[in-house]
Scaffold this motif. Sequence first.
Motif, short mmCIF file in Angstrom:
data_model
loop_
_atom_site.label_atom_id
_atom_site.label_comp_id
_atom_site.label_asym_id
_atom_site.label_seq_id
_atom_site.Cartn_x
_atom_site.Cartn_y
_atom_site.Cartn_z
N HIS A 272 -7.40 -3.08 9.27
CA HIS A 272 -6.38 -2.07 9.54
C HIS A 272 -5.57 -2.54 10.74
N GLU B 75 -8.44 3.54 -0.44
CA GLU B 75 -8.88 3.55 0.96
C GLU B 75 -9.22 4.97 1.42
N ASP B 76 -10.29 5.09 2.19
CA ASP B 76 -10.68 6.33 2.84
C ASP B 76 -10.60 7.54 1.90
N ASP C 180 -4.03 4.63 -0.25
CA ASP C 180 -4.74 5.23 0.89
C ASP C 180 -4.81 6.75 0.73
N LYS D 250 0.84 -1.20 0.00
CA LYS D 250 0.00 0.00 0.00
C LYS D 250 0.87 1.25 0.00
N HIS E 77 -6.53 8.70 3.06
CA HIS E 77 -6.55 9.28 4.42
C HIS E 77 -7.60 10.37 4.63
N GLU F 232 -11.40 1.88 9.40
CA GLU F 232 -10.50 1.93 10.56
C GLU F 232 -10.94 2.93 11.62
MG MG Z 1 -5.63 3.88 6.28
#
Ligand code: MG
Length: 374
Positions: A296, A220-221, A194, A149, A196, A246
């Motif tokens: 996570h 992700e996110d 990711d 990742k 974030h 997460e």
């Molecule tokens: Mg993350």
Amino acid sequence: MKITSIGAVLLTPFPWVLIKVRTDEGLVGIGEAYHGAGVHQIAVDERLIRALIGQDPRNVDKLFRDMQRRMSASGFYQGAVMSAISGIEMALWDLTGQACGVPIWQLLGGKFRDRIRLYNDCHAGDGDDPASWVAKAVEVEARGFDALKFDIDPRPSTRDPYNRGIRNKDIAYYIEVVRAVRQALDPDTDLAIDAHWYYAPADILKVAYAFEGLNLLWLEDPIPPENIDALAKVKAATRTPICTGENFYTRFGFRQLIESQAADIISPDFAKAGGLLEGRRIADLADMYYIPLSPHNICGPVGTIAACHVCAAAPNFQVLEFHHLDNELWNTLTVERDLIQGGHIAVPTRPGLGVSVDEEVARRATREDLGFFS
Ligand code: MG
């Protein structure tokens, strides 16, 4: 068997929080709580202690609910409180497994697999140029990880940080580096990205659309975690798979996310979301919608091995995060060494958690000891 004491320790440089639960029969259980403000202090808060002392640690679910009840009576039970409860819950399972003579995964329904596949969180290249991202990706892949990742956090810019925009040059940059990394890796190596929670839906979708031909494991996110409706729209708008989870606590925190199918993959963190039985429950809820589980995890070896028991026992487990490549403390904190082999962890076979803390190593790394060693 009765619980006689609960201790916590905060380690440094990475603020791992270890929990120790002792019993009158001499058995000792170990757990790890997600680090955060005061988590090691909350773990020995009088309200939690009162819920546990004198109780049989094998009544794990009852004690989990008792800890929740005690804390919610004071008006709060998520965030750092649920992290502390999660670490204690793990230690209760360690005790129960030892008392029963079986590994924790056996108590969670048995195992589906003997090895837990990890993905290595690489964050970014050592430099800004795509070649440095590629170099890191190829090096980690050569060390046996077949899932990686990288992050696409906003780079320092003059744009207003509060409006969740992304500069066109950042979009172009991240498309370039992620494409370069994808092309350098074996086609069968999985690559996750990711974001974030930094971006607005319209902006991150520009990135997600550009990633669609790269066969990513997930993005992700992409947006903040609070608005499931907004996330569902992002997910529906792109063929790039979306992962989140997460920052959700307990199965209730995951209910709307899963029932609205607002993510393709969920990523609960068992060291904060409620521990191991709650992790299995979240996995089952996701499995009802055929959603894979990719937890996570930024824990040390204790929390990581604890997570492996859920990953072994959850049919829909996909891949577990690993965050501490070349961190010497991660590798030496447990008596058992070299837990990661070829990007995988062998599912423990010994009773309970299956690993124990090297207390001399922990003692040297201690920032604050609230009854862990005493
Ligand atoms: Mg993350």
